[in-house]
Write an enzyme that holds these catalytic residues in place. Structure first.
Site, mmCIF file in Angstrom:
data_model
loop_
_atom_site.group_PDB
_atom_site.id
_atom_site.type_symbol
_atom_site.label_atom_id
_atom_site.label_comp_id
_atom_site.label_asym_id
_atom_site.label_seq_id
_atom_site.Cartn_x
_atom_site.Cartn_y
_atom_site.Cartn_z
ATOM 1 N N ARG A 89 0.915 -1.146 0.000
ATOM 2 C CA ARG A 89 0.000 0.000 0.000
ATOM 3 C C ARG A 89 0.937 1.173 0.000
ATOM 4 O O ARG A 89 1.637 1.430 0.971
ATOM 5 C CB ARG A 89 -0.902 -0.028 1.238
ATOM 6 C CG ARG A 89 -1.717 1.264 1.451
ATOM 7 C CD ARG A 89 -2.694 1.491 0.311
ATOM 8 N NE ARG A 89 -3.567 2.646 0.597
ATOM 9 C CZ ARG A 89 -3.344 3.867 0.164
ATOM 10 N NH1 ARG A 89 -2.252 4.142 -0.558
ATOM 11 N NH2 ARG A 89 -4.205 4.836 0.426
ATOM 12 N N HIS A 92 1.899 7.139 1.477
ATOM 13 C CA HIS A 92 0.734 8.009 1.448
ATOM 14 C C HIS A 92 0.505 8.647 2.813
ATOM 15 O O HIS A 92 1.178 8.316 3.790
ATOM 16 C CB HIS A 92 -0.511 7.222 1.030
ATOM 17 C CG HIS A 92 -0.931 6.186 2.030
ATOM 18 N ND1 HIS A 92 -0.257 4.999 2.215
ATOM 19 C CD2 HIS A 92 -1.956 6.169 2.928
ATOM 20 C CE1 HIS A 92 -0.857 4.295 3.155
ATOM 21 N NE2 HIS A 92 -1.882 4.978 3.618
ATOM 22 N N HIS A 94 -2.969 10.840 5.195
ATOM 23 C CA HIS A 94 -4.405 11.128 5.266
ATOM 24 C C HIS A 94 -4.666 12.411 6.036
ATOM 25 O O HIS A 94 -3.869 12.831 6.872
ATOM 26 C CB HIS A 94 -5.158 10.005 6.008
ATOM 27 C CG HIS A 94 -4.891 8.628 5.534
ATOM 28 N ND1 HIS A 94 -5.480 8.082 4.428
ATOM 29 C CD2 HIS A 94 -4.101 7.652 6.045
ATOM 30 C CE1 HIS A 94 -5.070 6.838 4.269
ATOM 31 N NE2 HIS A 94 -4.221 6.556 5.240
ATOM 32 N N GLU A 98 -5.339 7.109 11.318
ATOM 33 C CA GLU A 98 -5.566 5.734 10.858
ATOM 34 C C GLU A 98 -5.294 4.743 11.990
ATOM 35 O O GLU A 98 -4.187 4.686 12.525
ATOM 36 C CB GLU A 98 -4.650 5.428 9.666
ATOM 37 C CG GLU A 98 -4.679 3.983 9.198
ATOM 38 C CD GLU A 98 -3.739 3.730 8.031
ATOM 39 O OE1 GLU A 98 -3.886 4.426 6.999
ATOM 40 O OE2 GLU A 98 -2.842 2.866 8.141
ATOM 41 N N HIS A 137 3.167 7.291 5.646
ATOM 42 C CA HIS A 137 3.477 5.915 6.007
ATOM 43 C C HIS A 137 3.280 4.991 4.805
ATOM 44 O O HIS A 137 2.776 5.418 3.757
ATOM 45 C CB HIS A 137 2.601 5.462 7.184
ATOM 46 C CG HIS A 137 1.127 5.643 6.963
ATOM 47 N ND1 HIS A 137 0.498 6.855 7.129
ATOM 48 C CD2 HIS A 137 0.154 4.770 6.587
ATOM 49 C CE1 HIS A 137 -0.787 6.730 6.867
ATOM 50 N NE2 HIS A 137 -1.031 5.466 6.532
ATOM 51 N N GLU A 159 -11.191 5.885 1.297
ATOM 52 C CA GLU A 159 -9.852 5.396 0.984
ATOM 53 C C GLU A 159 -9.419 5.838 -0.416
ATOM 54 O O GLU A 159 -8.223 5.901 -0.723
ATOM 55 C CB GLU A 159 -9.834 3.867 1.102
ATOM 56 C CG GLU A 159 -8.534 3.194 0.705
ATOM 57 C CD GLU A 159 -7.380 3.484 1.650
ATOM 58 O OE1 GLU A 159 -6.237 3.179 1.275
ATOM 59 O OE2 GLU A 159 -7.627 4.018 2.755
#
Length: 381
Positions: A89, A92, A94, A98, A137, A159
């Site tokens: 993943r 990125h 946010h 999270e 992360h 997401e």
């Protein structure tokens, strides 16, 4: 027709002869034939991940339950994600914090905070991680792959709208990237033209001193990892509870949780939460939840593995294991501290005559209620 459930109870109701989805009716007996204690109209408080759209990528898949799918869920949203062995993943960040729980397998997580301090560790089934909002992360699956639940502290989260490094650079002129990093045009020829999101990779080597990066500013002062399943649980005659909040996982500054396991027939007692809405994820088993909203309003919902449940702030509720196997689920809150009010403990620590007069019951029955909280009660034997 005999084995097909019908909306009938005690001589009331009738046969449903029209078009219907019998399998959904079988899975939700308390929606088809509600207990007689259900009254009035309450919003839906259940949504299965199985009914959510699945986004399929080269390295795995993901699906989400947000306020879009479950309108009552305003405070938290959840994502179910699978990464194949070695898959990423991507790097990125946010706008939301999270919180994550590893359902199966294992993965490596890495982050760097605003001071340049880094964090790198492996997590496995039963472990948590927490990344504060804005902290960049990544996640990479180890040799068995990984599936995990992500929870974000905003019901409107999606997401599909996170900030990804590949997307950021694709939207930045190459001349600016060259000036920022000292790169040449030739060195940037293979750079992605759009986000990579979930993509294939090689399983990383075991995490040892050679793999750990040394930042000039050191490691993140508070670990972003917590071994929830390794916690010593609160044990009751009927099951266990593990509570993880800021008192034992300092990094989790906006979300707290409880991992509950109910034995067959056991009950998560009548209670409510005095601070926040409750977002639930059912890991295994089959059970039901009764919700009381005040003013004579009540509704009952049935839950299976992979379902999401939601209880608005201060609504009284209980959860009962109706199956032959343990019912395991997570309770989550947008609050650094876990708090609940036990109906039994409240009554036991109020003058007994008050509760007795309120419920038209003998005082001795009220006095027999334990004064300590019993979050789980056993089934009848």
């Amino acid at each position: 027709m005999r084995d097909i459930p019908q909306p009938q109870r005690n001589g009331q109701g009738g046969i449903d002869t029209g078009p219907r989805n019998v399998e959904i009716d079988r899975q939700n007996p308390d929606l088809l034939t509600p207990p007689p204690t259900d009254h009035g109209t309450l919003p839906n408080m259940k949504f299965p991940f199985s009914l959510a759209h699945t986004r399929i990528e080269e390295g795995g898949w993901t699906r989400e339950v947000t306020q879009r799918e479950l309108p009552v869920a305003t405070t938290l949203a959840g994502v179910d994600m699978k990464l194949n062995p070695g898959a990423y993943r991507e790097l990125h960040w946010h706008k939301e914090s999270e919180w994550a729980y590893v359902l199966e397998g294992s993965c490596r997580i890495g982050a760097v905070d605003q001071a340049g301090c880094n964090f790198l560790d492996d997590v496995e089934k039963g472990d948590l991680w927490f990344f504060p909002k804005g902290v960049p992360h990544y996640i990479q699956a180890l040799d068995e792959g990984v599936e995990f639940l992500l929870v974000f502290d905003d019901g409107a989260f999606s997401e599909n709208s996170t900030f990804m490094l590949s997307d950021f650079f694709a939207c930045t002129p190459k001349s600016v990237l060259a000036k920022n990093f000292g790169w040449t045009p030739q060195q940037m020829e293979a750079m992605p033209e759009k986000e990579k999101y979930i993509f294939k990779g090689q399983v990383p080597p075991p995490l040892d001193d050679r793999e750990r990066l040394i930042s000039p500013t050191g490691d993140v002062p508070r670990t972003f990892k917590h071994r929830m399943l390794a916690q010593t649980p609160l044990r009751f005659d009927g099951g266990t509870v593990r509570i993880t909040d800021s008192t034992n996982f300092a990094a989790a500054t906006t979300i707290s949780a409880a991992l509950v396991e109910l034995e067959p027939g056991a009950l998560r007692e009548l209670h409510w939460h005095p601070t926040d809405d409750e977002w639930q994820y059912y890991i295994s088993g089959f059970g039901r939840m009764g919700v009381f909203a005040g003013s004579g309003l009540a509704r009952t919902f049935d839950f299976h593995a992979g379902d999401v449940g939601y209880v608005p702030f201060a609504y009284g509720h209980y959860i009962e294991n109706l199956g032959s196997e343990p019912l395991v689920f997570l309770e989550m809150f947008r609050n650094p501290r876990f708090e609940d009010i036990s109906a039994a403990q409240w009554m036991a620590n109020t003058p007994a005559q008050v509760s007795a007069d309120t419920l038209n019951m003998p005082r001795r029955m009220i006095e027999a209620i334990p004064k300590e909280k019993h979050s789980i009660l056993p089934g009848t034997r």
